[in-house]
Design an enzyme around this catalytic site. Structure first.
Site, PDB file in Angstrom:
ATOM      1  N   ARG A  89      14.867  54.691  41.889  1.00  0.00           N
ATOM      2  CA  ARG A  89      13.517  55.219  41.706  1.00  0.00           C
ATOM      3  C   ARG A  89      13.521  56.672  41.237  1.00  0.00           C
ATOM      4  O   ARG A  89      12.440  57.259  41.080  1.00  0.00           O
ATOM      5  CB  ARG A  89      12.762  55.130  43.036  1.00  0.00           C
ATOM      6  N   ARG A 128      -3.033  43.165  49.299  1.00  0.00           N
ATOM      7  CA  ARG A 128      -1.890  42.855  50.162  1.00  0.00           C
ATOM      8  C   ARG A 128      -2.048  43.554  51.516  1.00  0.00           C
ATOM      9  O   ARG A 128      -1.684  43.008  52.548  1.00  0.00           O
ATOM     10  CB  ARG A 128      -0.587  43.306  49.485  1.00  0.00           C
ATOM     11  N   ARG A 146       1.410  56.916  45.659  1.00  0.00           N
ATOM     12  CA  ARG A 146       2.586  56.150  45.234  1.00  0.00           C
ATOM     13  C   ARG A 146       2.646  56.069  43.708  1.00  0.00           C
ATOM     14  O   ARG A 146       3.716  56.181  43.116  1.00  0.00           O
ATOM     15  CB  ARG A 146       2.560  54.751  45.868  1.00  0.00           C
TER      16      ARG A 146
HETATM   17  P1  B4P Z   1       8.635  48.828  47.814  1.00  0.00           P
HETATM   18  O1  B4P Z   1       8.880  47.973  48.981  1.00  0.00           O
HETATM   19  O2  B4P Z   1       9.654  48.809  46.723  1.00  0.00           O
HETATM   20  O3  B4P Z   1       7.224  48.329  47.357  1.00  0.00           O
HETATM   21  P2  B4P Z   1       6.311  48.294  46.096  1.00  0.00           P
HETATM   22  O4  B4P Z   1       6.881  48.994  44.917  1.00  0.00           O
HETATM   23  O5  B4P Z   1       5.020  48.733  46.607  1.00  0.00           O
HETATM   24  O6  B4P Z   1       6.085  46.765  45.814  1.00  0.00           O
HETATM   25  P3  B4P Z   1       6.387  45.662  44.772  1.00  0.00           P
HETATM   26  O7  B4P Z   1       6.250  46.127  43.339  1.00  0.00           O
HETATM   27  O8  B4P Z   1       7.692  45.022  45.128  1.00  0.00           O
HETATM   28  O9  B4P Z   1       5.219  44.685  45.193  1.00  0.00           O
HETATM   29  P4  B4P Z   1       4.784  43.342  44.522  1.00  0.00           P
HETATM   30  O10 B4P Z   1       4.385  43.774  43.166  1.00  0.00           O
HETATM   31  O11 B4P Z   1       5.770  42.247  44.599  1.00  0.00           O
HETATM   32  O12 B4P Z   1       8.433  50.372  48.233  1.00  0.00           O
HETATM   33  C1  B4P Z   1       7.676  50.805  49.330  1.00  0.00           C
HETATM   34  C2  B4P Z   1       7.993  52.270  49.668  1.00  0.00           C
HETATM   35  O13 B4P Z   1       9.364  52.402  50.127  1.00  0.00           O
HETATM   36  C3  B4P Z   1       7.890  53.282  48.531  1.00  0.00           C
HETATM   37  O14 B4P Z   1       6.580  53.755  48.339  1.00  0.00           O
HETATM   38  C4  B4P Z   1       8.857  54.408  49.044  1.00  0.00           C
HETATM   39  O15 B4P Z   1       8.233  55.232  49.996  1.00  0.00           O
HETATM   40  C5  B4P Z   1       9.953  53.651  49.741  1.00  0.00           C
HETATM   41  N1  B4P Z   1      11.109  53.382  48.866  1.00  0.00           N
HETATM   42  C6  B4P Z   1      11.537  52.120  48.477  1.00  0.00           C
HETATM   43  N2  B4P Z   1      12.594  52.230  47.657  1.00  0.00           N
HETATM   44  C7  B4P Z   1      12.842  53.551  47.507  1.00  0.00           C
HETATM   45  C8  B4P Z   1      13.804  54.291  46.758  1.00  0.00           C
HETATM   46  N3  B4P Z   1      14.713  53.692  45.978  1.00  0.00           N
HETATM   47  N4  B4P Z   1      13.767  55.658  46.817  1.00  0.00           N
HETATM   48  C9  B4P Z   1      12.879  56.284  47.587  1.00  0.00           C
HETATM   49  N5  B4P Z   1      11.932  55.655  48.315  1.00  0.00           N
HETATM   50  C10 B4P Z   1      11.908  54.287  48.285  1.00  0.00           C
HETATM   51  O16 B4P Z   1       3.524  42.884  45.301  1.00  0.00           O
HETATM   52  C11 B4P Z   1       2.276  43.524  45.284  1.00  0.00           C
HETATM   53  C12 B4P Z   1       1.159  42.510  45.479  1.00  0.00           C
HETATM   54  O17 B4P Z   1       0.793  41.998  44.208  1.00  0.00           O
HETATM   55  C13 B4P Z   1       1.512  41.303  46.349  1.00  0.00           C
HETATM   56  O18 B4P Z   1       0.462  41.058  47.243  1.00  0.00           O
HETATM   57  C14 B4P Z   1       1.668  40.162  45.352  1.00  0.00           C
HETATM   58  O19 B4P Z   1       1.298  38.917  45.891  1.00  0.00           O
HETATM   59  C15 B4P Z   1       0.706  40.579  44.247  1.00  0.00           C
HETATM   60  N6  B4P Z   1       1.103  40.095  42.937  1.00  0.00           N
HETATM   61  C16 B4P Z   1       2.362  40.089  42.410  1.00  0.00           C
HETATM   62  N7  B4P Z   1       2.340  39.589  41.156  1.00  0.00           N
HETATM   63  C17 B4P Z   1       1.025  39.293  40.867  1.00  0.00           C
HETATM   64  C18 B4P Z   1       0.339  38.764  39.715  1.00  0.00           C
HETATM   65  N8  B4P Z   1       0.990  38.419  38.597  1.00  0.00           N
HETATM   66  N9  B4P Z   1      -1.018  38.629  39.784  1.00  0.00           N
HETATM   67  C19 B4P Z   1      -1.689  38.957  40.910  1.00  0.00           C
HETATM   68  N10 B4P Z   1      -1.098  39.456  42.033  1.00  0.00           N
HETATM   69  C20 B4P Z   1       0.247  39.623  42.005  1.00  0.00           C
END
Ligand code: B4P
Length: 193
Positions: A89, A128, A146
């Site tokens: 990231r 979500r 974020r």
């Molecule tokens: P993550 O757990 O990586 O979460 P995210 O980026 O929010 O989610 P993601 O992108 O995987 O979600 P998805 O679309 O699948 O990070 C959380 C936190 O952890 C960060 O903010 C940070 O603080 C920390 N962190 C993690 N990694 C780090 C790193 N390398 N360095 C520093 N800090 C770090 O899902 C989202 C929703 O969308 C779901 O409900 C899903 O059902 C829905 N969805 C998905 N596809 C869809 C579609 N095509 N249409 C409609 N809805 C859809």
């Protein structure tokens, strides 16, 4: 060994698509978000430190996540390949990952970058947040933070891998199965031997 990065802003579908991709291609899923949430659930010192950043929508410090990924790579010597989800990231994380993989005689084959507009991302995460119990999904202000962390620190990771011609952009809006098919097409185009 075939290693891929699933890249994109928070809520772009990385976690959703990773589940499907690992089951189709037999890759080991490494999600730093999941690893951090499991540390939080276990109330470890690392988890407690990470929670304060995550609750504010900020990135956890590089050294913490790099160490987590380094251990995960060492703990999975039998893996046929890794799917990195939510990592790297920052450019520092990307450089550290490249080095760790080079030490193991391998590298990133492709970075699949999901593209979704910001209003849709916010809608998905708030939605979500209604059921996930994730504190970082409940509040629109945290979600905006974020996105801003993503723009400031994470978007540059794509530029890092563009230098090596490894980035492919994939439309992340619309039907989940259709997006999955687009991702599979890109993977199948590459040599997975
Ligand atoms: P993550 O757990 O990586 O979460 P995210 O980026 O929010 O989610 P993601 O992108 O995987 O979600 P998805 O679309 O699948 O990070 C959380 C936190 O952890 C960060 O903010 C940070 O603080 C920390 N962190 C993690 N990694 C780090 C790193 N390398 N360095 C520093 N800090 C770090 O899902 C989202 C929703 O969308 C779901 O409900 C899903 O059902 C829905 N969805 C998905 N596809 C869809 C579609 N095509 N249409 C409609 N809805 C859809």
């Amino acid at each position: 060994m075939f290693n891929l990065i699933l890249f994109g802003p928070p809520g772009s579908g990385k976690g959703t698509q990773s589940e499907r991709l690992i089951s189709k291609y037999g890759l080991k899923h490494l999600s730093t978000g999941d690893l951090l949430r499991s540390e939080i659930a276990g109330q470890t010192p690392l988890g407690l430190a990470a929670k304060s950043f995550m609750d504010k929508g900020q990135l956890v410090p590089d050294e913490v996540v790099i160490e987590m990924i380094s251990s995960a790579l060492d703990n999975n010597p039998q893996a046929h390949g890794f799917l990195f989800d939510g990592f790297p990231r920052t450019v520092a994380q990307a450089e550290a990952l490249d080095k760790l993989l080079a030490q193991k005689g391998t590298s990133i084959a492709v970075v699949l970058a999901l593209e979704v507009n910001e209003d849709e991302l916010t809608k998905r995460l708030l939605n979500r947040g209604l059921t996930s119990g994730r504190s970082d999904d409940r509040d629109e202000g945290t979600i905006r933070s974020r996105h801003s962390e993503y723009q400031k620190k994470t978007a540059a990771v794509a530029d890092h891998y563009k230098k090596y011609g490894k980035v492919v952009f994939v439309k992340g809006e619309g039907d989940i199965d259709e997006i999955f098919q687009s991702l599979c097409k890109e993977i199948d185009l590459r040599d997975r031997a």
